[in-house]
Design a protein around this motif. Structure first.
Motif: not given
Lengths: 459, 459
Positions: A255-261, A263-264, A422-425, B196-202
Motif C-alpha cells: 500500500g505504498q504510493g509511488e508519488e510519496d516514494y 518525493e521521499f 525496525f521501521l523506515p523512520e 540524483g536523490a536528495r541524499t546518499d541512498l542505501h
C-alpha cells in the motif's frame, strides 16, 4: 522481573562502534553486558575470540529430541557521526513519544533485546521448556562480518544440527505491518582503476595527445546500462528467476504510493528496468551501481591537469539465481572488451561476494521441502504476528544483502526466519536513531509465542 | 658590477607563495627585493595595491620619440610541496652541475632576472640609452592573475602607448634551441554537477529505482568525444583556423621523436584528433579535457551508497579563431540536450575564459601588419638568438594558455614577444625546480642585444 526497556537503555550506554579502534571499552562493555545477561538467564556463555571482535556464543542445551533454534544478533553499532545532528547524545538513551532514542536502539540492540526478553519471559514462566536455544551475537556486523564465516566453520559441528535460525535485523514498513523477509539480494563489489600517463600532466602542454583516463572510465561506465534501465552486460540476466504472481500480489498489499516514494527520494522521475514498478525493481531485479567515482582535481576552483588515474567503485545487487562469481566474470569481460586500448586498467575485487538468499516460507503456493521444525516455525511466526499485531505478516523479498544469512545457509545448511522489527523512520545508520517501543513489546510477545510453539511442536 | 646569479639566489630566498596566506613575509620580501633592485638601477618604482598582492610598476621614462617596451614578469611562485621530495631546501638556492636549484628559479624569478640583468648591463654601458622601459611585475600569476586585468585598466593610459611587451614565461625544448612563442591556446573552464536523490541512498534498499548521478555524468561525459579523438559538440570546430604550411615545417624542425614522447608520458598509445601528429595536436587543435571527477564513496574498501551528487571539472583549450563564450554556450547546449531528464544538473562557470593568442612574428610568409617598432623587435630577437645561441629560434605555437597575454592584447592592444627560456627538465611546479645557468647567461646577452637594437631603431 525482566524489564526489557531498562535493559535496552543499559545496553545502549555502551558505545560499541566496531569500526572505531578507540571504542574498545564500549565494545567490551556491550559484550560483557550481553554475556552477563544471558548467563543470568542460565545460558552457558563462551566469548569466542576472532581476528578482531569476539563472538558471544551462549547455549541452553537439552535433550536431543528437543527442537534447536539459533538466535542471531550483533552487539556492534554504527558510528554516531555527525554527533551534532543528534537531539540528545547518541549513547545516553532517552524515551520520547513512545520511542527510545540512541545509537543502536534499532540496529540491532533493540531487536536483539526483543529476542532475549522473549526467552527470559518464557523461561521464567516455564523453566523446563523443551527447547534448545543458542545465541550467536557477533561484534563485526557493521564492518561486513569479516570474521563470521570463520566462526561458523569453527563451530560448524555444534551449530549445524540446529533446526533453524531466528533473527530480527530487517525492516517492516509500518508499526502495524510486520514483514517476514523471504529473500535478500546478493552483492558483488569491485573497483575499476584506469591509468593514462605516468603522472598528472599539464593540460595545456599535453592536452590533445592522449586519452584522458576519466574519459576512458566514463566511456566504459556509460556502456554498462541500456537506455531502458537494464544492465548492459552479456549474460547478466540469463539466470534471473521470474517473479511469482503471489510475490507481486503480496507486494501490492504494502500500500505504498509511488508519488510519496518519489518525493521521499527527491528525484524528478523514476528510472527502473522496463516492466517493473519501483517497489518491484528493488526486490526482484539485479542492479549495477556506481558507489563512487574519483580522479584528478576535486578541490575548489580549477587545476588544469590531465589526471594520471581515475577510478570507479562499482557494486551489483543480485537476485535468485545469479551466481556472484559468474556475474563478476561477465562484467570483467565486458569491461575488458570495451576499455580503449590506449589506457591501462585494473579490476580490484572488493571483499567476498555475497550470494542472494531465498527463504521459502511455508505457504501453500511455494515449494515446502523444508523440515517439520522450520515449517512449524514459519507457521508459528505467521500466527503469532497475526495474533499480536492484529494483521498477518507480508512475505517480501528485500533489496538489501545480509552476508551472514548466506554464510549460515552455505556453512550450516540452515534457513533463517527473518522477522522485520525496525521501521523506515527509525533512522538506522543516521542521527537520532530510535526504536518503536510499541513494536518492541509486541515483538517480544510474538517471539515468545513462536518459541513456545516451536518447543511444543517437537522434532 | 651586476652579478645576476648572486642576485637570483637572493631573490629565490624569499618564499613568495601567492596562494599561501602564511607566506606574506615571503611575498613582501620578494616584492621589496625587485623594487629595490629596479630603484637602484634608476627606475621610478610604484608598488600598486590590488585586491591581494601588489603589482610592481617601475618605469624609466624618456623622450616620446624613444621606443617604449614593457617587460612583464611575476614575483610569486608555486608552493614547494611535497618538500620532502626536494634534494635541497626549496628556498635555499644551490648551484649544481650548471644549474641553480630552488623554487621559482625557472618560473619566473630566473627569466625575470635575465631581463633585469640585460637592462642593468645595458644602462651601465650606456646610461643615456634612448629607450623607455616599464617593468610590470605581478604577484598573482600562480593564482591565475585575478587582479591583473583591473591593474591594466587602471594603468591603461600610461601603458597603452608602449610599443610592445617583452617577456620570458614560456619554454624552449633544449638549451641550444630557443623558441619564440607565436600562439597560445585559450581556455574555458566549468564544473558540471549532477544531482540524483536528495541524499546518499542505501544501494540495497533503493537500488533499481533511480538513475545514479555518476551514471548520468558518465553518459554525458562519454558523449563529448567521438571515437576518432575529436570533441563531439556541434559547432565546436567551425571557427578553427587551418594550420599554415610553414607552421608544420617549423614544428618538424623541433626534431623530437614521437616514441620518446610516448615513453616520457608512459602511455600505451597516443590518441589524437585524426590527421594530427601528437606535436601538432597540442599546438593546433582545441581540446576538451576532464581535469577531475568525483562523487560518492572514494575511500578504502566499500560503501554501498547511491550518491546524491557527482561532478566533473572540465576545461577546453581553444585555438584561433575560437571564441571562448561561443564555445562555452555550445558545450552547455550539448550537455543540456544529452543530460537524462530524471536527474538534475548544474553548470558552474569557473573563472573568466582566456582567449587564444596569436603573435604574428615578422616572417616573410605571415602578414606583417605590425608597427615598425614591433617588427624591429621581432627581427632583433631572431638575430640576437641566432647570434648568441648559435641557432635561429623556432616560431611555434604553444599548447598552454597565459591569461595576461590575452589581457594585454585586449586592454592595451599590444603584442608580446615571448622568448622561451625554461626547459622541459627545469621541473616547473614540481620538486627540484632549477634554472639552466648557461641559458641564463645567453638569455641576458640576447635580451641586451634586442633592447639595444630596439632603442637604435627608434620609433
Amino acid at each position: 522481573m525482566f524489564d526489557p526497556v531498562e535493559k535496552l537503555k543499559e545496553y545502549i550506554r555502551h558505545p560499541s562502534i566496531s569500526t572505531d579502534s578507540t571504542a574498545r571499552d564500549g565494545m567490551k562493555g556491550a559484550r560483557d553486558f550481553v554475556s552477563g545477561l544471558l548467563a543470568s538467564m542460565g545460558f552457558a556463555v563462551e566469548v569466542v575470540p576472532t581476528a578482531l571482535h569476539p563472538v558471544i556464543y551462549a547455549h541452553r542445551d537439552g535433550d536431543e529430541t528437543w527442537p534447536h533454534v539459533i538466535i542471531y544478533g550483533h552487539y556492534d553499532v554504527q558510528p554516531a557521526d555527525p554527533v551534532k545532528l543528534w537531539s540528545t547524545p547518541p549513547f545516553e538513551p532517552q524515551e520520547r513519544d513512545g520511542r527510545l532514542y540512541g545509537r543502536g536502539s534499532a540496529d540491532n540492540k533493540g531487536p536483539l533485546m526483543v529476542h532475549i526478553a522473549a526467552v527470559a519471559r518464557l523461561l521464567e514462566r516455564e523453566p523446563g521448556l523443551p527447547l534448545r536455544i543458542t545465541f550467536v551475537v557477533e561484534g563485526e556486523e557493521e564492518m561486513g562480518s569479516p570474521s563470521f564465516g570463520a566462526f561458523l566453520e569453527q563451530y560448524r559441528d555444534r551449530l549445524k544440527k540446529a533446526d533453524f535460525v531466528f533473527l530480527s535485523d530487517t525492516g517492516s514498513p509500518r508499526a502495524d505491518q510486520v514483514v517476514i523477509t523471504c529473500g535478500l539480494r546478493g552483492l558483488v563489489l569491485f573497483d575499476l582503476v584506469v591509468t593514462g600517463a605516468r603522472t598528472d600532466l599539464h593540460s595545456g602542454l599535453h592536452g590533445g595527445v592522449l586519452r584522458n583516463p576519466i574519459q576512458a572510465l566514463a566511456e566504459v561506465c556509460a556502456s554498462l546500462h541500456t537506455p531502458d534501465g537494464r544492465v548492459n552486460v552479456p549474460g547478466f540476466y540469463d539466470d534471473v528467476l521470474g517473479v511469482e504472481d503471489w510475490e507481486r500480489a503480496e507486494l501490492a498489499k504494502l500500500g505504498q504510493g509511488e508519488e510519496d516514494y518519489r518525493e521521499f527520494l527527491g528525484i524528478p522521475a523514476f528510472h527502473t528496468a522496463k516492466g517493473f514498478t519501483p517497489f518491484e525493481a528493488t526486490r526482484f531485479m539485479p542492479t549495477l551501481e556506481f558507489n563512487g567515482i574519483g580522479g584528478g582535481y576535486q578541490g575548489e576552483g580549477t587545476k588544469t591537469v590531465i589526471p594520471s588515474k581515475a577510478f570507479a567503485k562499482i557494486s551489483c545487487r543480485l537476485v535468485a539465481n545469479q551466481d556472484p562469481e559468474k556475474i563478476r566474470a561477465q562484467i570483467y569481460q565486458a569491461i575488458h572488451d570495451r576499455m580503449p586500448k590506449d589506457v591501462a586498467y585494473e579490476l580490484i575485487d572488493q571483499h567476498d561476494a555475497v550470494p542472494y538468499v531465498v527463504v521459502p516460507p511455508d505457504r501453500p503456493n511455494t515449494p515446502a521441502d523444508q523440515s517439520p521444525v522450520l515449517a512449524n516455525a514459519f507457521r508459528a511466526t505467521d500466527k503469532a504476528v497475526a495474533g499480536v499485531f492484529g494483521v498477518p505478516p507480508l512475505y517480501l523479498r528485500e533489496g538489501g544483502s545480509i552476508p551472514i544469512i548466506a554464510d549460515i545457509k552455505r556453512v550450516l545448511g540452515l534457513d533463517s526466519v527473518l522477522l522485520g522489527l525496525f521501521l523506515p523512520e527509525d533512522n538506522l545508520h543516521a542521527p537520532n536513531e530510535s526504536f518503536h517501543l510499541g513494536v518492541m513489546e509486541k515483538g517480544i510477545r510474538a517471539c515468545e509465542r513462536v518459541l513456545e510453539s516451536v518447543a511444543r511442536g517437537g522434532k
